[in-house]
Design a protein around this motif. Structure first.
Motif, PDB file in Angstrom:
ATOM      1  N   ILE A  12     -39.100   5.975  -8.851  1.00  0.00           N
ATOM      2  CA  ILE A  12     -37.842   5.350  -9.273  1.00  0.00           C
ATOM      3  C   ILE A  12     -36.804   6.407  -9.645  1.00  0.00           C
ATOM      4  O   ILE A  12     -35.627   6.304  -9.281  1.00  0.00           O
ATOM      5  N   ILE A  13     -37.223   7.436 -10.342  1.00  0.00           N
ATOM      6  CA  ILE A  13     -36.298   8.509 -10.722  1.00  0.00           C
ATOM      7  C   ILE A  13     -35.733   9.198  -9.486  1.00  0.00           C
ATOM      8  O   ILE A  13     -34.539   9.518  -9.420  1.00  0.00           O
ATOM      9  N   ASP A  14     -36.572   9.401  -8.484  1.00  0.00           N
ATOM     10  CA  ASP A  14     -36.090  10.008  -7.235  1.00  0.00           C
ATOM     11  C   ASP A  14     -35.064   9.105  -6.554  1.00  0.00           C
ATOM     12  O   ASP A  14     -34.019   9.566  -6.085  1.00  0.00           O
ATOM     13  N   THR A  15     -35.367   7.813  -6.514  1.00  0.00           N
ATOM     14  CA  THR A  15     -34.483   6.859  -5.837  1.00  0.00           C
ATOM     15  C   THR A  15     -33.155   6.696  -6.564  1.00  0.00           C
ATOM     16  O   THR A  15     -32.095   6.572  -5.935  1.00  0.00           O
ATOM     17  N   MET A  16     -33.214   6.700  -7.901  1.00  0.00           N
ATOM     18  CA  MET A  16     -32.025   6.415  -8.707  1.00  0.00           C
ATOM     19  C   MET A  16     -31.428   7.676  -9.332  1.00  0.00           C
ATOM     20  O   MET A  16     -30.679   7.593 -10.308  1.00  0.00           O
ATOM     21  N   GLY A  39     -23.967  11.157 -16.200  1.00  0.00           N
ATOM     22  CA  GLY A  39     -24.667  11.488 -17.438  1.00  0.00           C
ATOM     23  C   GLY A  39     -25.708  10.477 -17.855  1.00  0.00           C
ATOM     24  O   GLY A  39     -26.191  10.513 -18.997  1.00  0.00           O
ATOM     25  N   GLY A  40     -26.051   9.571 -16.941  1.00  0.00           N
ATOM     26  CA  GLY A  40     -27.076   8.579 -17.250  1.00  0.00           C
ATOM     27  C   GLY A  40     -28.453   9.212 -17.395  1.00  0.00           C
ATOM     28  O   GLY A  40     -28.741  10.250 -16.797  1.00  0.00           O
ATOM     29  N   LYS A  41     -29.287   8.566 -18.195  1.00  0.00           N
ATOM     30  CA  LYS A  41     -30.637   9.074 -18.433  1.00  0.00           C
ATOM     31  C   LYS A  41     -31.664   7.968 -18.223  1.00  0.00           C
ATOM     32  O   LYS A  41     -31.370   6.786 -18.430  1.00  0.00           O
ATOM     33  N   PHE A  42     -32.852   8.378 -17.833  1.00  0.00           N
ATOM     34  CA  PHE A  42     -33.959   7.440 -17.667  1.00  0.00           C
ATOM     35  C   PHE A  42     -34.772   7.387 -18.956  1.00  0.00           C
ATOM     36  O   PHE A  42     -34.884   8.379 -19.681  1.00  0.00           O
ATOM     37  N   VAL A  43     -35.351   6.219 -19.197  1.00  0.00           N
ATOM     38  CA  VAL A  43     -36.191   6.024 -20.383  1.00  0.00           C
ATOM     39  C   VAL A  43     -37.469   5.320 -19.955  1.00  0.00           C
ATOM     40  O   VAL A  43     -37.427   4.357 -19.179  1.00  0.00           O
TER      41      VAL A  43
END
Length: 244
Positions: free
Chosen positions: A220-224, A231-235
């Motif tokens: 998901i991190i790769d795709t998004m 400056g968005g971050k994943f959680v």
């Protein structure tokens, strides 16, 4: 014979295993694959506990259950799927042509040392889950109070379990997205959080994206990854809140 990801869904485990005893050829082999209770406990994967599953199984348990039906575990593999799964190989107890792999006893020992046969272990797990719930809520409340936008990615069963247990609604998680068109433009059960198409994230430009199917976080991190542009971050919520 192969039974992948079905054992946990069976309401009568003993009846199920007796069927394999009857059907298995004298020199035959059965493989069972299922989420590993040890990994669930070690990594606090409480969101995988939901009504679809009747049981959560360790090697100790499946080994004992199979033995009660004249079947013997002779090998085991640890797999990364579903946050950590086991693939167990079994045969008739009287089939001596297949020797037991030392990995079987080694993993049984690891499960015992962790405390899977002690009720205290499960009591402590329960207390830890409450703490994780509080931390998830605190993160979402802090983000809301600081004017940050948090959205979700995915609409999996585990995500619904997590959000309902934590009492999270659209006031804290604006929406979630899912690639499946069958889930889009629907509401998550219980929480009534809208499910949108993934493009909604690019349009909204949230500050945080909460990955609900955390076992797929790398994909998901790769795709998004484009959320980094603003400056968005994943959680990830499991085994505890982590900002990536």
């Amino acid at each position: 014979m192969v039974a992948n990801n079905v054992v946990a869904h069976v309401p009568d485990l003993h009846d199920f295993l007796e069927g394999f005893k009857i059907l298995l050829a004298p020199g035959g082999v059965i493989t069972f694959e299922f989420p590993h209770l040890l990994k669930l406990m070690q990594e606090y994967q409480f969101d995988t506990i939901y009504h679809e599953h009747f049981s959560y199984i360790s090697l100790l348990v499946i080994r004992r259950a199979l033995f009660n039906h004249g079947l013997r575990v002779f090998d085991v593999e640890q797999l990364p799927t579903h946050g950590g799964s086991l693939r167990v190989y079994a045969t008739h107890e009287e089939n001596t042509t297949l020797q037991e792999n030392p990995a079987v006893n080694a993993l049984c020992m690891e499960e015992r040392e962790f405390g899977l046969e002690s009720l205290d272990t499960y009591d402590q797990f329960s207390k830890s889950v409450v703490n994780i719930k509080c931390n998830i809520l605190q993160f979402l409340i802090d983000a809301h109070q600081n004017g940050k936008v948090v959205v979700g990615y995915g609409a999996p069963a585990k995500g619904n379990t997590l959000l309902n247990y934590c009492g999270v609604g659209p006031e804290l998680l604006s929406f979630t997205v899912d690639a499946s068109p069958h889930k889009q433009n629907m509401l998550l059960p219980g929480t009534r959080i809208p499910v949108l198409a993934p493009d909604a994230i690019r349009e909204k430009k949230p500050d945080f994206v909460l990955i609900l199917p955390w076992n797929l976080k790398n994909e998901i991190i790769d795709t998004m990854s484009y959320i980094r542009e603003w400056g968005g971050k994943f959680v990830t919520p499991i085994p505890g809140i982590e900002i990536l």
